[in-house]
Structures are given as C-alpha cells and as structure tokens.
Design a protein around this motif. Structure first.
Motif, PDB file in Angstrom:
ATOM      1  N   ALA A  34      44.554  35.172  24.626  1.00 23.31           N
ATOM      2  CA  ALA A  34      43.170  35.245  25.307  1.00 23.31           C
ATOM      3  C   ALA A  34      42.292  36.131  25.953  1.00 23.31           C
ATOM      4  O   ALA A  34      40.868  36.841  25.422  1.00 23.31           O
ATOM      5  CB  ALA A  34      42.586  34.212  25.714  1.00 23.31           C
ATOM      6  N   LEU A  35      43.252  37.137  26.651  1.00 23.30           N
ATOM      7  CA  LEU A  35      43.118  38.446  27.538  1.00 23.30           C
ATOM      8  C   LEU A  35      42.558  39.253  27.100  1.00 23.30           C
ATOM      9  O   LEU A  35      41.782  39.636  27.119  1.00 23.30           O
ATOM     10  CB  LEU A  35      43.484  38.539  28.937  1.00 23.30           C
ATOM     11  CG  LEU A  35      44.296  37.290  29.639  1.00 23.30           C
ATOM     12  CD1 LEU A  35      45.049  37.903  31.128  1.00 23.30           C
ATOM     13  CD2 LEU A  35      42.702  37.278  30.694  1.00 23.30           C
ATOM     14  N   ARG A  36      43.347  39.718  25.357  1.00 24.70           N
ATOM     15  CA  ARG A  36      42.741  40.952  24.912  1.00 24.70           C
ATOM     16  C   ARG A  36      41.286  40.137  23.963  1.00 24.70           C
ATOM     17  O   ARG A  36      40.878  41.482  23.753  1.00 24.70           O
ATOM     18  CB  ARG A  36      43.989  40.996  23.469  1.00 24.70           C
ATOM     19  CG  ARG A  36      45.232  41.430  24.640  1.00 24.70           C
ATOM     20  CD  ARG A  36      46.333  43.097  23.415  1.00 24.70           C
ATOM     21  NE  ARG A  36      47.019  41.378  22.243  1.00 24.70           N
ATOM     22  CZ  ARG A  36      47.758  40.803  22.311  1.00 24.70           C
ATOM     23  NH1 ARG A  36      48.465  40.480  23.723  1.00 24.70           N
ATOM     24  NH2 ARG A  36      47.971  39.875  22.012  1.00 24.70           N
ATOM     25  N   LEU A  37      41.408  39.608  24.079  1.00 25.29           N
ATOM     26  CA  LEU A  37      39.868  39.089  23.091  1.00 25.29           C
ATOM     27  C   LEU A  37      38.574  38.836  23.695  1.00 25.29           C
ATOM     28  O   LEU A  37      37.898  38.224  23.641  1.00 25.29           O
ATOM     29  CB  LEU A  37      40.476  37.515  22.163  1.00 25.29           C
ATOM     30  CG  LEU A  37      41.586  37.409  21.036  1.00 25.29           C
ATOM     31  CD1 LEU A  37      41.661  36.664  20.511  1.00 25.29           C
ATOM     32  CD2 LEU A  37      40.730  38.429  20.116  1.00 25.29           C
ATOM     33  N   GLY A  38      38.709  38.738  25.429  1.00 24.51           N
ATOM     34  CA  GLY A  38      37.319  38.853  26.199  1.00 24.51           C
ATOM     35  C   GLY A  38      37.528  37.564  26.900  1.00 24.51           C
ATOM     36  O   GLY A  38      35.992  37.180  27.329  1.00 24.51           O
ATOM     37  N   ARG A  39      38.175  36.826  26.838  1.00 23.57           N
ATOM     38  CA  ARG A  39      38.083  35.241  27.119  1.00 23.57           C
ATOM     39  C   ARG A  39      39.002  34.871  28.216  1.00 23.57           C
ATOM     40  O   ARG A  39      39.436  34.027  28.401  1.00 23.57           O
ATOM     41  CB  ARG A  39      38.540  34.131  26.069  1.00 23.57           C
ATOM     42  CG  ARG A  39      38.331  34.428  24.645  1.00 23.57           C
ATOM     43  CD  ARG A  39      38.350  33.281  23.676  1.00 23.57           C
ATOM     44  NE  ARG A  39      38.077  34.273  22.341  1.00 23.57           N
ATOM     45  CZ  ARG A  39      38.351  33.232  21.197  1.00 23.57           C
ATOM     46  NH1 ARG A  39      39.201  31.454  21.068  1.00 23.57           N
ATOM     47  NH2 ARG A  39      37.789  33.346  19.800  1.00 23.57           N
ATOM     48  N   HIS A  40      38.652  35.660  29.472  1.00 24.24           N
ATOM     49  CA  HIS A  40      39.495  36.162  30.322  1.00 24.24           C
ATOM     50  C   HIS A  40      38.241  34.527  31.621  1.00 24.24           C
ATOM     51  O   HIS A  40      39.900  33.514  32.265  1.00 24.24           O
ATOM     52  CB  HIS A  40      39.290  36.918  31.345  1.00 24.24           C
ATOM     53  CG  HIS A  40      37.421  37.902  31.525  1.00 24.24           C
ATOM     54  ND1 HIS A  40      37.756  38.489  30.049  1.00 24.24           N
ATOM     55  CD2 HIS A  40      36.534  37.634  32.065  1.00 24.24           C
ATOM     56  CE1 HIS A  40      35.812  38.700  30.597  1.00 24.24           C
ATOM     57  NE2 HIS A  40      35.928  38.276  31.614  1.00 24.24           N
ATOM     58  N   ASN A  41      37.180  34.339  31.060  1.00 23.26           N
ATOM     59  CA  ASN A  41      36.610  33.457  31.770  1.00 23.26           C
ATOM     60  C   ASN A  41      37.672  32.122  32.171  1.00 23.26           C
ATOM     61  O   ASN A  41      37.379  30.943  32.318  1.00 23.26           O
ATOM     62  CB  ASN A  41      35.441  33.280  31.941  1.00 23.26           C
ATOM     63  CG  ASN A  41      34.475  34.160  32.653  1.00 23.26           C
ATOM     64  OD1 ASN A  41      35.323  35.157  33.954  1.00 23.26           O
ATOM     65  ND2 ASN A  41      33.505  34.802  32.148  1.00 23.26           N
ATOM     66  N   THR A  42      37.647  31.392  30.285  1.00 26.18           N
ATOM     67  CA  THR A  42      38.091  30.152  30.085  1.00 26.18           C
ATOM     68  C   THR A  42      39.379  30.104  30.254  1.00 26.18           C
ATOM     69  O   THR A  42      40.276  28.982  30.004  1.00 26.18           O
ATOM     70  CB  THR A  42      38.222  30.473  27.996  1.00 26.18           C
ATOM     71  OG1 THR A  42      38.890  30.724  27.698  1.00 26.18           O
ATOM     72  CG2 THR A  42      36.481  30.627  28.380  1.00 26.18           C
ATOM     73  N   VAL A  43      40.792  31.230  30.749  1.00 21.47           N
ATOM     74  CA  VAL A  43      41.858  31.318  30.990  1.00 21.47           C
ATOM     75  C   VAL A  43      42.140  31.454  32.259  1.00 21.47           C
ATOM     76  O   VAL A  43      43.310  31.191  32.902  1.00 21.47           O
ATOM     77  CB  VAL A  43      42.429  32.021  30.131  1.00 21.47           C
ATOM     78  CG1 VAL A  43      42.547  31.627  28.840  1.00 21.47           C
ATOM     79  CG2 VAL A  43      42.219  33.540  29.932  1.00 21.47           C
ATOM     80  N   LEU A  44      40.820  31.034  33.238  1.00 18.71           N
ATOM     81  CA  LEU A  44      41.321  31.728  34.481  1.00 18.71           C
ATOM     82  C   LEU A  44      41.911  31.049  35.544  1.00 18.71           C
ATOM     83  O   LEU A  44      42.871  30.759  36.440  1.00 18.71           O
ATOM     84  CB  LEU A  44      40.260  32.635  35.388  1.00 18.71           C
ATOM     85  CG  LEU A  44      39.712  33.119  36.689  1.00 18.71           C
ATOM     86  CD1 LEU A  44      41.152  34.175  37.200  1.00 18.71           C
ATOM     87  CD2 LEU A  44      38.624  33.852  37.207  1.00 18.71           C
TER      88      LEU A  44
END
Length: 918
Positions: free
Chosen positions: A162-172
C-alpha cells in the motif's frame, strides 16, 4: 451442496450456508486436525497427539473412530466431502479452497506474486478471531502461533504494498495501532515513519524514529538497523526517492515452477516427511537446509518431490530444481558453475548479462533470491562441496538436497540430515497394493509375501516388481515370485528394461564413484555370510590392516553401500550383497572367504578355551595373515560369541554348502563351548548334526567319534535320550581310533542314564570315566567325574559316601579354577544336604552354586539349580521365594527346549498352591 470449513477463529462448518452441528470440543478438534492437512493422510497416532496430547483416553483409537463416524453423519449433505481411512491413516478429501486456512494461504501467495491489495484484503477478511479456537493441546497452540505469525506477515506485506502504491493515508491508522502494540518492531516503525512523512507530518515521523531509537538503546543497548537509519537519513535530506511512484508488479510467468512430477503415493515415510517439515519450516535466522540420504533405490527423490508438492503454498515465489548428476552413468557430476547458471535462468536472469566467473554467478544468484520465499531442490548431489555454492544466503529460502552419500559436511554447517532406511514389510505390501490394486495383492498372499521378502524393503526393487506385474495383468504373481526365488537370478528379475529401472545399473553408479580400494572392499564384503560383520573380521576378509579397513568401511557407510547399525558392526542390504558377490568373481570370493574363515576359527578357538578349559585342544593350521584378538576373561569370550554367533552359524552353513567339512567340524566344536553355557541347545544339536555329516565325509574315525559324542550330548540335553544313546554307542565303537574320547563317552552315558532315572545303570559308567581320567592325569575331567560319581551315590541313597566324594570334587575344582564343575558340585552338595534333612545347609550350597553360574553366565546349569532351590525355600516356609525360583526354572526350561524340566517346575508350582505375589 457446497461446504465451507472455518478454522481461523472458532472451528465451524456450513453446508449450502446452513451451519453444521460438529459436536463437542474434542470432536471438533478431530475435524480440525484433519482439515489442517486436507487431502493428506494423518495417522491415528498423529490424530491422537493433536486432539489429546498426553491426556489421551485408554482407547483413544476407538474414540477417534466414533468421532469420525459422527462427523460423517453431520456432513452427509456435503457431497464433495469424504472422510476415509487407508494405510497411511485418516484423510478428509475436500477442495482446498473450501477451508478458510488453505484459502488464506493461497490468497496471500497470489497477493505477493501479483502485488495485489485486493487479494491481501480477501485473505485477511477470512479471519474471525484466534485460529483453532478451542483446540487446547500443544498442537493447537502451535498452529495458533504459526498462523498468527503468518497473518502478521501478510498484514506487513500488505502495508508495504500500500505504501508503494501511494496509499499511505488509508493505512496510517492501522500502522499506528501496530506500532503501539509492538514498539520495538523496526519494520513496523519504518512503515509508520514513512507513512507519516508522506502524509506531510515530517515532525511526527522524526519524533517516532527518535522514540524508537531510545527504546532500542534502553532495552538492548543498540542503535536501529540499517534500513530504519537509512530512512531517517533520507527524511532529513528530503530524498526524492521517498516520493517514488508505485512499483509495477512482475508478471506471473517469472515465478519458477520447476518441480518434476511427484509420486502419486508415498508409503512408510511419515516419520521422515515430518523430519523434513520440521527442518525446513521451523523459524530461524539461517537458510533452512535438509539433506535426505540413503542407498540407491531407497526413494530419496520420491520423498523430496512428494514433500515439495505437498508444501507448495509455503513457497509462493517459486520452486527451482536441479539434477546435480552426482551418480550419473557418465560418471561426471554437474559442475557448480553450470548448476548456478541453470538456477539463474530459472529465476529470469538474462543469459547474455551473466558474470563470467563462478564467484560472480553465485553472488548474483544470492542477490536475486534474497527475501524470496523460494524452495531450491538439489537432487542427486555427489558431496557437500558440490552443494555449498548453491545455497542461498537468505533465510526466507529453503533447500532440499538428496544424495547417496551422507553429507556430513552440510550437517556441520547446520543442515538437518534425514537418513532413509528400507521399508517395513507392511509398508512394502502397501506399496504393491497401491500399484497393483488390493484385490490382486490380497488374492495371492503367499506370492506377495515372498516378493516382499526378496525385495528386502527396497522401494526401487518393489517398484520394478510392481511395474512388471502391472504390464502383465493376466499373469499370476506367483510367476514373478518364482523368478525372484533363485538368488543367482534375482537381479535379472529386478530389471524393468530401462536404465533407471535396472537394479544392477542403479547400484553400479554408486560403485563407480568409489576409489579402487573401497570398490574392492565392497566386492569382498558381499561374500561374508551372516547378518553383519565386526571390524576384525572385515579386516581379515579384505586383507587390510585395522586402521585402513576402518577408513574404507567409513567410506562405504558414507556412500550408503554399507550400514553401521551399532558402532563397529557392519551389514549390507541383501540385494546389494547379491550385486557385490556378482562383481567379486569366483577367485576373489574364495580368497576372501578363506581369510574370513581362518580369522573366525582362530578367534572362536581362543574364546572356547576360556569357556571350557576342560575340553581337549583342537589344533588349527596357522591363520592366513589374520590378527586374532585375545580375551581377558570368560566374560569377554562370551561377549564375543554373543555378537558373532549368528555369523558363525552362517559360516558353518556356508562351509557345509561348499564341502568345507573340516571347517564344519571345527566350528561345531568351538560353538559347543558357547552353546552349552548359554542354553542354546537346539542350535548345538543342529551344529553337531552337521558335524557328524562332515566327519563322515572326512573319513576320519577320530573326528567322527568326537562328533557322535557331542551329538549324543546335545540330544540328551533336549530330552532325546534314545537318539543320545545311539550316538554314544557309535562313539564307543569308534573309540579305538580316539582313546581320549572313551572317558568322555562313559561319563556322558552315565549322565544320560541318570536323566532317564536308571541310576544303578549309570554309576558304572561314571566310575569307569573317573578311572580313565585319573590314568590320563586329566585333573579337570577328574573333578567332573568325581562329582558325577558323588551325584549318583546320592541318588542311590549312599549319602555319607556321596558327600565325601563331592567334597573332594569341590576342593579339586577350586584348586584348578574349574568354575563350571564347581557350580555343578555345589549343586550336588546342596542336594545331599537336602536329603540329609539339613535345609539351611542346602540353601547355602544352592545359593553359592547360583552365584557361580551367574558369574560365568551359565544359564544351562542355572535351570536345575533354581528348581532345587525352590524346594528348599518351600521347605523353609519362604513361599514367595520358592515361587520365584520355580517360575525362573520353568522359563529357562521353556527357553532351552527342556520340556521335562519345565514340566517339573510347573508341577512344583501347582502342587505347592502358592498364590501369586504372596
């Protein structure tokens, strides 16, 4: 109707969406234990351990059968579920994706391969709580811990993606919760730092890094690892790489799936398969390596491939396979450089861009597999040196090696070594039944039993038999059994017409790898009769000195051409023995067997002289270069006979078969010294029957007289008195050619008539033997004869004279150190004291006699001493000790085939009416 099983939480099931009642906790535990290994057999013992551990009920297997019967009824509506029982145990047959545990693992493997968040999410949504909830055994706890670790790893991998895909906000939020629960986990800390930074919270990111650094310093006195420190540096320098675009998933086609087909069934290898599983799946920091070793044809590759196919889900990044040709017919093992190039090709490396040197290739290979969950199967390795460059450097990989050699070099590096032995008779029969069908195997039980015996548990031999039988379904198995019956043609029968299915060819590839000395030793060792061989005998057989033969034997053991079941004892598989004997040729066989026979004859002579010093000395020709060991005492001599006994009997049989009549007679003589004391009466009679036949062939009246004397003695010991008298009278007729035998014949005739209760007829023979021994100045035999005369006097009621005679015999025995006669004379004196009404004195004499026979390990004389000892105990009112003595006498009588003595002991027990345990 579709069925769904759930193990990732409470143990549940439903059919077509309707919940199924699975019964109480233990019954659900049985179902879970089967579902964990769905479509694979689980033995009853494994199920018992998984469900009850050390709290199993008395009839656990019956309980299992009852629980499974109820589960079948509960799941009757599910047409795609079968619970069956077979040779390997119980198995539940059901589609793997119907079980949430196996679906979870498959989805995670696909998610990692495809870099797909949706697959990770689908996998993690299957969880409803702690896995195997309610399974309260160590196995259940282990499964919970294992699956909790797999779940955590999947969550971390999903977060990385998810971080590599730029979805940091959803997993924070999720990362922050994990970081709070595991404040010292550097991987979680790195994910949180990166997510905070990408969310525009650089200060919070740096603060969390600093908090983690301090905790690591406080707890362990250490700084963060390189990865976390490097992330901190990049944040401080606003490295643009932290804003890199998502990584494109690699195509599915790059995942190597190189495993050859696995055998459909694998029998008799549950324990070894479990050992491989333990070696390759236990968590650890180094590369897990397991080397499967064993002789040619024992099924090493079959086990490796079956295991690999059964555990594909553990290696989502692929499986690579290389045949290292360690024992190829060409004789040329695959070079390590070639093997590495093949592995690199399987991993998708560009052949044109590969390094030119081996070191560079190995470095590239280890770089490509770093972090991958990859299985490397290295089949047919020659030695540890060939394998070493092919070992990955990453602990996420696993390596499975097979070799005919014991790869102790890998063991030194921490690899698990799993050695395969031949199959049990039951497993061998199961193998044939699986290949030919139970109806055909059950229809000819006699032929199958012989085929199993001739194949001696070797899977390749059994496979060849099965292939030949399957190719001719209309032929009775008896035809094939008859082919295998003849040892000289058995290897011809075990040939399916192809190089890999020809036992001679497969064995030859192992022999080709030997140096000339070891190859010659292998050929000679096949010559040795008997089940095994000691170091001294092996040295004599091969003509090598002890240090050299020890080294050669170790080489053959490492090559799995020889086994060392206990230290210093060596044996060869029956089919390998046939092959080695074929290679040896007639002249080599004759030379080796002559050296072995010389060594064993001279050693047996030295041991026999200690056991029966009163016996005449048999002269032998000088040993042909053999080193004959000495013995410190009777115990050492007896211990040597204990170990070598089966081999000596086989040597006697082999000598009889080739017409070595003098050897047969001599071996019978030496063995009788051991047989008598050990109570091996049937074996002694068999040896002397061969000895009589050999002496007749020698046309040597003196040897024949001795043989009849000994055969008569042996017959009398097993209550065959008529045959005994016949042999002894033939010995009397021949005594003119052997005057030193005459006294022994008279003494033995006296003993035989005594056993028949004709004491008056026996006494003249005993007195005549005493005269002859005295005339010949044979003091040890004089002591024997004195005791015989005293015993007969006592039986005839001449008690004072008997006591005087036996006291003189006892003094002579003790002066000469004649221990066996001392025990017999003490027994006579106990009998006399008992008849004189002096039970306390009798008890002392019997107990002294028992001490002597136990010190000399003379169980033959112990039997009658125990019989009389029981009478004295009963007379003294010591009934519990009387019962124990008579029970011991009965057991010795049964073991020694002395029916009269055993029956007498039974009558004593019945007549005394002593309750057990009184």
């Amino acid at each position: 109707m579709p069925v769904r099983f759930r193990l990732l939480g409470d143990i549940e099931a439903d059919v077509d969406g309707v919940p199924v009642e699975l019964g109480h906790a233990r019954q659900r535990g049985v179902l879970a234990a089967l579902l964990a290994d769905a479509n694979k057999p689980v033995s009853a013992d494994q199920l018992t351990d998984r469900v009850w551990a050390d709290r199993a009920p008395l009839r656990a297997h019956r309980c299992l059968a009852s629980y499974l019967s109820r589960l079948r009824r509960s799941l009757a509506a599910a047409e795609d579920v079968v619970i069956a029982h077979g040779p390997g145990g119980y198995v539940i047959r059901v589609a793997a994706d119907a079980i949430d545990l196996h679906r979870f693992r498959a989805l995670v493997a696909d998610a990692r391969a495809d870099q797909a968040l949706a697959r990770f999410d689908e996998a993690l949504e299957l969880w409803r709580g702690d896995a195997f909830a309610g399974a309260d055994t160590p196995w259940g706890e282990t499964m919970r811990e294992t699956l909790a670790a797999e779940r955590a790893a999947a969550e971390l991998d999903r977060t990385d993606l998810a971080l590599r895909l730029g979805r940091h906000n959803t997993v924070l939020a999720g990362i922050a919760a994990r970081a709070a629960a595991s404040p010292l986990d550097e991987r979680v800390a790195g994910q949180l730092v990166l997510a905070l930074y990408r969310a525009g919270r650089q200060a919070d990111a740096l603060e969390h890094y600093e908090r983690t650094r301090r905790r690591l310093a406080d707890e362990f006195g250490a700084d963060p690892g390189h990865a976390l420190r490097e992330l901190h540096r990049k944040i401080l320098t606003a490295d643009p790489g932290l804003e890199s675009p998502p990584v494109t998933a690699p195509p599915r086609g790059t995942v190597p799936r190189q495993l050859p087909a696995a055998p459909r069934r694998l029998v008799g290898r549950d324990r070894e398969a479990a050992a491989v599983t333990h070696a390759l799946t236990e968590p650890g920091g180094t590369v897990p390596v397991c080397a499967i070793g064993g002789p040619a044809g024992v099924g090493k590759t079959a086990l490796a491939l079956r295991w690999a196919h059964d555990h594909l889900d553990r290696f989502p990044d692929g499986q690579v396979h290389v045949d290292l040709r360690g024992f190829d017919p060409s004789g040329t093992p695959m070079p390590a450089e070639t093997a590495v190039r093949r592995l690199l090709g399987a991993l998708g490396a560009d052949p044109a861009a590969l390094p030119a040197d081996e070191d560079g290739l190995v470095a590239l290979y280890r770089s490509l597999v770093a972090g991958k969950r990859l299985l490397v199967v290295l089949d047919n390795a020659r030695d540890a040196a060939q394998v070493a460059p092919l070992l990955p450097g990453s602990g996420t990989c696993a390596v499975l090696v097979t070799s005919r050699h014991r790869l102790t070099g890998l063991g030194v590096r921490g690899a698990a070594l799993v050695e395969l032995d031949v199959l049990t008779e039951a497993a061998a029969r199961d193998l044939l039944a699986g290949a030919l069908g139970p109806e055909r195997v059950d229809g000819e039980p006699g032929a199958v039993e012989r085929l199993v015996r001739w194949c001696a548990g070797l899977p390749l031999a059994l496979g060849i038999v099965a292939a030949r039988a399957a190719a001719r379904p209309g032929f009775p198995l008896e035809v094939l059994a008859e082919e295998c019956h003849d040892a000289s043609a058995r290897l011809d029968a075990l040939d399916a017409g192809e190089l890999n299915a020809n036992l001679r060819a497969v064995f030859s590839w192992s022999c080709t790898a030997l140096d000339p000395v070891a190859a010659e030793a292998f050929r000679l060792l096949g010559v040795a009769p008997g089940p095994d061989l000691g170091l001294t005998a092996a040295a004599a057989l091969t003509g090598l000195d002890a240090p050299r033969v020890r080294s050669v034997l170790r080489c053959l053991v490492d090559a799995n051409l020889l086994q060392e079941p206990v230290p210093g004892r060596y044996r060869m598989h029956d089919l390998l023995r046939l092959y080695a004997t074929e290679l040896a040729g007639d002249d080599v066989r004759a030379t080796g067997l002559r050296r072995l026979t010389d060594c064993q004859l001279h050693t047996a002579r030295a041991a026999a002289r200690l056991l029966r010093p009163e016996h005449p000395v048999i002269e032998l020709a000088p040993a042909a270069g053999a080193v004959v060991p000495g013995f410190a005492d009777r115990a050492a001599a007896t211990a040597w006979f204990d170990v070598e006994h089966a081999g000596l009997l086989a040597l006697l049989d082999a000598a009889a078969a080739r017409g070595g009549h003098r050897t047969v007679w001599q071996l019978a003589w030496f063995l009788s010294a051991y047989h008598a004391g050990r109570g091996l009466l049937v074996e002694d009679l068999t040896a002397w029957q061969a000895g009589v036949a050999a002496a007749r062939e020698l046309r040597d009246p003196a040897a024949l007289a001795v043989a009849h004397l000994q055969a008569g003695t042996a017959c009398a010991r097993v209550d065959r008195h008529v045959a005994a008298v016949g042999h002894l009278h033939q010995a009397l007729d021949l005594a003119g050619a052997a005057p030193d035998v005459l006294a022994d014949v008279h003494r033995t005739l006296g003993w035989v008539w005594t056993q028949r209760g004709e004491h008056e007829r026996a006494l003249p023979h005993a007195r005549r033997s005493l005269e002859l021994y005295r005339a010949d100045a044979n003091a040890m035999r004089e002591a024997d004869a004195l005791n015989s005369v005293g015993w007969l006097q006592a039986r005839l009621g001449e008690l004072p004279g008997a006591a005087d005679t036996c006291e003189r015999a006892l003094a002579l025995c003790r002066r000469l150190g004649h221990r066996r006669a001392e025990a017999q004379t003490l027994h006579s004196l106990g009998f006399i004291a008992q008849r004189l009404g002096r039970p306390a004195e009798a008890l002392g004499r019997y107990e002294d006699a028992l001490d002597v026979v136990r010190a000399t390990r003379d169980v033959y004389d112990e039997a009658v001493i125990q019989l009389n000892l029981g009478e004295v105990y009963a007379e003294l009112g010591r009934l519990r000790e009387a019962r124990r003595a008579w029970e011991e006498a009965e057991q010795l009588g049964v073991t020694q085939h002395r029916a009269v003595l055993a029956e007498t002991a039974r009558r004593r027990l019945a007549g005394a009416r002593i309750p057990a345990g009184r």
